[in-house]
Write a protein that holds these residues in place. Structure first.
Motif, PDB file in Angstrom:
ATOM      1  N   LYS A  20       3.947  -1.666  -5.111  1.00  0.00           N
ATOM      2  CA  LYS A  20       3.218  -2.918  -5.341  1.00  0.00           C
ATOM      3  C   LYS A  20       1.825  -2.610  -5.881  1.00  0.00           C
ATOM      4  O   LYS A  20       1.340  -3.250  -6.827  1.00  0.00           O
ATOM      5  CB  LYS A  20       3.125  -3.704  -4.028  1.00  0.00           C
ATOM      6  CG  LYS A  20       2.419  -5.052  -4.179  1.00  0.00           C
ATOM      7  CD  LYS A  20       2.360  -5.778  -2.847  1.00  0.00           C
ATOM      8  CE  LYS A  20       1.602  -7.100  -2.991  1.00  0.00           C
ATOM      9  NZ  LYS A  20       1.482  -7.806  -1.683  1.00  0.00           N
ATOM     10  N   ASN A  74       0.220  -3.543  -9.521  1.00  0.00           N
ATOM     11  CA  ASN A  74      -1.061  -4.256  -9.648  1.00  0.00           C
ATOM     12  C   ASN A  74      -2.001  -3.527 -10.601  1.00  0.00           C
ATOM     13  O   ASN A  74      -2.662  -4.148 -11.448  1.00  0.00           O
ATOM     14  CB  ASN A  74      -1.728  -4.387  -8.277  1.00  0.00           C
ATOM     15  CG  ASN A  74      -1.007  -5.366  -7.374  1.00  0.00           C
ATOM     16  OD1 ASN A  74      -0.278  -6.241  -7.849  1.00  0.00           O
ATOM     17  ND2 ASN A  74      -1.190  -5.235  -6.058  1.00  0.00           N
ATOM     18  N   GLU A  84      -3.506  -4.749 -14.212  1.00  0.00           N
ATOM     19  CA  GLU A  84      -4.966  -4.800 -14.410  1.00  0.00           C
ATOM     20  C   GLU A  84      -5.378  -4.027 -15.666  1.00  0.00           C
ATOM     21  O   GLU A  84      -6.145  -4.527 -16.498  1.00  0.00           O
ATOM     22  CB  GLU A  84      -5.652  -4.220 -13.168  1.00  0.00           C
ATOM     23  CG  GLU A  84      -7.155  -4.125 -13.278  1.00  0.00           C
ATOM     24  CD  GLU A  84      -7.757  -3.313 -12.133  1.00  0.00           C
ATOM     25  OE1 GLU A  84      -8.806  -2.679 -12.353  1.00  0.00           O
ATOM     26  OE2 GLU A  84      -7.168  -3.296 -11.020  1.00  0.00           O
TER      27      GLU A  84
END
Length: 907
Positions: A425, A429, A433
């Motif tokens: 996870k 992320n 980003e």
């Protein structure tokens, strides 16, 4: 403390080595103006000049400055690339027979041209070893333009070449190829029957690209050429059904992931014994009785297949085949199979067609193959962590070459999570980003399964990306070439050692080849090419401004070197870049090798669910865990080498003997010596020294002489003669045997007899060597048990192998003598067929034992398939006439085999 002071005062060994080479750089640079003014023809003529000077007594070191200056200028004209000063140093390191550690993107392929050209001047051949066929072809094509300009020939060794093509490539000045192709050609050469059929030259000089991958990672697995053994496909399937049920209960076996071993527990042994009995596989006695040893072997391999080998991690199933995945590069290893029945066990597990089990015909480890070269060098981006192994095994020092431009990549500390779900996870992320900034991303995973799981997570977030693993192996070059384009996201399984640079903005040459390949109009192509180059140049600046390539590692590998290779993809040639590794306590490295101390430390640092720990201490602790694994793997390879060294000494002796047989015009004296030694052995066995005639085993000796020499001799009558002893008996037997062979030689003719003797020597040597290899394999598997008797297994192996080797030589001597004694010429039929006329002109031994053949052909036993090839080809035209031959009848071709096993064989 003193060592630190000495290094500060005198510099490290690496610093001192670099300084020695740096002194020669100004000398090379000073020659540049005088070389630049030469026209192309004069520059190319330097090669002839250098070779003339070598012939006059100059050394390669004497020629080095001028030769390097010539290569630099030729490269500038032909390839548009001029060697940097640090690349000149790298070339000197390679020429000196050491390993040059150069960062990714520093131009190792171009560096190699310096040492290759200089050493090729000696005309003994230079081998450049690459990690895959694509790189061998690419480098041979691109660098071959440079060598061709300077008057050198270039060859490339790839699969599916004929022997003539291979021979031509090996006799080129420079030969590119993979480690597997070079090694297998060596083994195949030593299975040939004529010197002129061999393809390789003497081993002079080799440069190994990605030297750590080839000489360390792949050195755990020997190269093996095998032939079919007895078929046991049904037994694999039956045992697989039993083991599949057995492994559902973890109490039946003990598995050690650290050492990748699995054994049955006592309850497991009782359970499997009952299950095998119920299935009708074991019908007599206990499982470990000697007559059930084959079943034990099948059970053990099936157990390994089910518990230690995972689909899409260790292998994949493709087109009905189980294909091994290289654990270091993530590539499929087409044509490679696990030995000792493990591959068959995997095929049974996956319900695929079970290929026939094989028996070793020839084998060699990479360690012993590359030690054949008089001079060896290598290059890679990561070798310092394995410097001790290179020095101990290969006698190769590692020299770290400074980068042309300082590295400005930013490496973040690792993040550690409690479980894999949280880790992935966090990875997703970070990808999202960074992706929003336009920065290209390379994500490294350790297996196909994990790369595809991460791919699904990104698909859920609707983030476009490419996946590079063994399933998409064919798209490798395309995917990597554009991995540096803006917003590109590439998920790669085991990116290490891929051999292709990731350029910021993308690879313009690859795009031109892909996008403009179909355009035939030169004007349109030139316009489109200019537009593409401008676009890639713009993208380069965009990506550079965004921060360069960002590398994300989803797991730590067992070796620090593999992690460093992944990191090294970013920040090439002074480009910006970054790297970040994510870990979890469920990762294999943390779970298997991480100490309890590390887990305690993480808890003290406050690791909680959903949170990450980032601390330099963790990096150091992980490094210690990796060092443990590296040390264990080094011990494994070193132990493998110790045992293989025993076989290697014997291999060298056998291969040297084969060459001696092939090179000899007449082997009559060798055969006579074997006959003499056999007679002496027979007599000494039956007539003890200083024994009375009554103590002789006369009848047994007479039987031995009849069986092995085909002679009926009155040994018992000789025993009654006055003054008779063992030495005189041996003389009489030898005289009779020699007379018989002389008569046979007169009947056959000198040329035919010489041919028979040579072929018998070679084929018998091959047969006994094959059997000897099987015995050594079996000895190796069980020798470890000697440790329970307080004996060193290695010393025991050496002693037993030595005895087996001498037994092999005795067996060869006996077989050659016995077969020569029984060779006969069969009278020809009244009207020989066209095939029989071919057989008369080129006699070929039969693969059957002493079966009569039609025509004036030779009859002998145990010789093998290779010698039947020419007559087999000659008989192809007669297949139509033989179509009605019963399948179990003797083949009309005269081979002595059944029709169904010869020209009636269904392929």
């Amino acid at each position: 403390m003193f060592a630190s002071f000495a290094r500060a005062l005198f510099g490290s060994a690496n610093d001192r080595s670099l300084k020695a080479h740096q002194r020669r750089v100004p000398e090379i640079n000073a020659l540049e103006p005088s070389i630049q003014i030469l026209d192309d023809e004069s520059l190319a003529a330097k090669t002839v000049e250098f070779r003339t000077r070598l012939a006059a007594g100059a050394s390669l070191d004497d020629l080095l400055p001028e030769a390097f200056a010539v290569v630099r200028e030729a490269s500038r004209r032909v390839l548009g690339m001029r060697h940097f000063d640090v690349q000149l140093i790298g070339g000197m390191v390679l020429h000196s027979g050491r390993i040059a550690e150069m960062r990714t993107g520093e131009g190792k392929t171009l560096v190699a041209t310096l040492a290759v050209y200089l050493n090729a001047l000696a005309q003994r051949g230079v081998h450049v070893v690459t990690v895959n066929d694509y790189l061998a072809r690419r480098d041979a094509e691109e660098m071959g333009r440079l060598y061709g300009f300077l008057g050198l020939s270039t060859g490339v060794i790839v699969p599916n070449l004929t022997d003539d093509e291979r021979r031509a490539a090996y006799h080129s000045d420079v030969t590119y190829g993979t480690n597997n192709e070079f090694g297998f050609d060596y083994l195949r050469d030593n299975m040939k029957y004529r010197l002129e059929d061999m393809v390789q030259r003497d081993f002079s000089y080799a440069i190994v690209d990605e030297v750590d991958s080839i000489l360390i990672d792949e050195a755990r697995t020997p190269l093996i050429i095998s032939g079919p053994a007895e078929d046991s496909s049904d037994l694999y399937r039956q045992v697989d059904e039993v083991v599949k049920k057995l492994v559902q209960d973890p109490a039946t076996y003990d598995k050690d992931e650290k050492f990748r071993t699995v054994i049955l527990t006592e309850p497991g042994t009782e359970t499997v014994e009952q299950m095998l009995s119920d299935a009708g596989i074991v019908t007599d006695g206990a499982l470990y009785d000697i007559h059930n040893i084959s079943v034990v072997h099948h059970v053990q391999q099936s157990l390994r297949a089910h518990t230690l080998f995972a689909r899409d991690v260790d292998y994949i199933v493709r087109d009905g085949k189980v294909v091994i995945i290289d654990e270091f590069t993530g590539r499929m290893m087409e044509g490679r199979r696990y030995s000792e029945g493990l591959h068959q066990a995997l095929e049974a597990k996956e319900h695929q067609e079970i290929q026939q089990e094989n028996q070793t015909l020839a084998s060699i480890t990479f360690q012993n193959y590359f030690r054949l070269y008089k001079k060896l060098s290598g290059m890679t981006g990561t070798a310092m962590t394995e410097a001790d192994e290179f020095a101990e095994i290969y006698k190769l020092d590692v020299v770290e070459i400074p980068t042309n431009v300082p590295v400005i990549r930013k490496d973040r500390d690792d993040e550690v999570y409690l479980n894999a779900a949280e880790k992935y996870k966090a990875v997703s992320n970070l990808i999202q980003e960074i992706h929003s900034t336009g920065q290209p991303i390379l994500v490294g995973t350790t297996s196909i399964e994990k790369s595809e799981m991460l791919s699904e997570l990104l698909k859920e977030r609707q983030i476009r990306h490419n996946v590079l693993n063994a399933r998409f192996h064919e798209m490798e070059a395309t995917i990597i070439a554009q991995a540096g384009a803006p917003n590109a996201i590439t998920i790669a399984t085991n990116m290490a050692g891929r051999g292709t640079d990731i350029k910021l903005g993308g690879n313009v040459d690859m795009r031109i080849k892909q996008e403009l390949g179909d355009i035939e109009d030169p004007a349109e192509r030139a316009v489109r090419e200019t537009a593409l180059r401008d676009q890639v140049a713009d993208w380069h600046e965009v990506v550079k401004e965004a921060g360069g390539l960002f590398v994300i590692g989803t797991e730590r590998h067992e070796s620090r070197r593999i992690d460093n290779q992944l990191r090294g993809r970013a920040g090439r040639q002074g480009d910006p870049g970054g790297s970040h590794f994510f870990l979890s306590l469920e990762d294999d490295l943390m779970r298997i090798f991480g100490s309890e101390r590390m887990s305690g430390m993480l808890q003290r640092l406050g690791l909680k669910e959903g949170e990450a720990i980032v601390h330099p201490w963790i990096n150091r602790a992980l490094e210690k865990a990796q060092k443990k694994v590296e040390a264990r793997n080094f011990d494994t390879r070193k132990n493998l080498l110790k045992y293989d060294d025993v076989m290697n000494d014997q291999r060298k002796e056998v291969y040297a003997q084969r060459r001696e047989f092939m090179a000899a015009a007449d082997v009559t004296e060798i055969v006579a010596q074997m006959r003499r030694e056999l007679v002496e052995s027979l007599v000494s066995r039956r007539i003890p020294e200083r024994a009375f005639a009554e103590q002789w085993e006369s009848s047994e000796l007479a039987e031995d002489v009849q069986r092995l020499l085909g002679l009926s001799l009155p040994v018992a009558d000789w025993a009654r003669e006055d003054g008779m002893d063992g030495e005189r008996v041996a003389e009489r037997i030898e005289q009779a045997a020699n007379a018989g062979m002389a008569a046979k030689g007169e009947a056959f003719g000198a040329n035919v007899m010489q041919y028979i003797e040579k072929q018998l020597l070679l084929t018998t040597l091959d047969a006994v060597w094959k059997e000897h290899l099987l015995l050594l394999d079996q000895l190796r598997q069980g020798i470890g048990l000697r440790a329970y008797a307080q004996k060193d297994p290695l010393n025991e192996y050496k002693r037993e192998a030595f005895k087996l080797f001498h037994g092999m030589l005795d067996e060869m001597r006996e077989r050659v003598t016995a077969m020569l004694a029984r060779v006969e010429l069969v009278p020809p039929a009244e009207e020989p067929s066209p095939f029989e006329r071919v057989a008369q002109e080129a006699p070929r031994p039969s693969g059957a034992s002493f079966l009569p053949e039609r025509g004036d052909t030779l009859v002998m036993g145990g010789v093998g398939e290779a010698l039947l090839q020419e007559v087999s080809e000659a008989s192809e035209t007669h297949l139509a006439a033989w179509a009605d031959t019963p399948r179990n009848a003797i083949c009309p071709c005269g081979s002595g085999r059944k029709f169904k096993h010869c020209h009636g064989r269904v392929n």
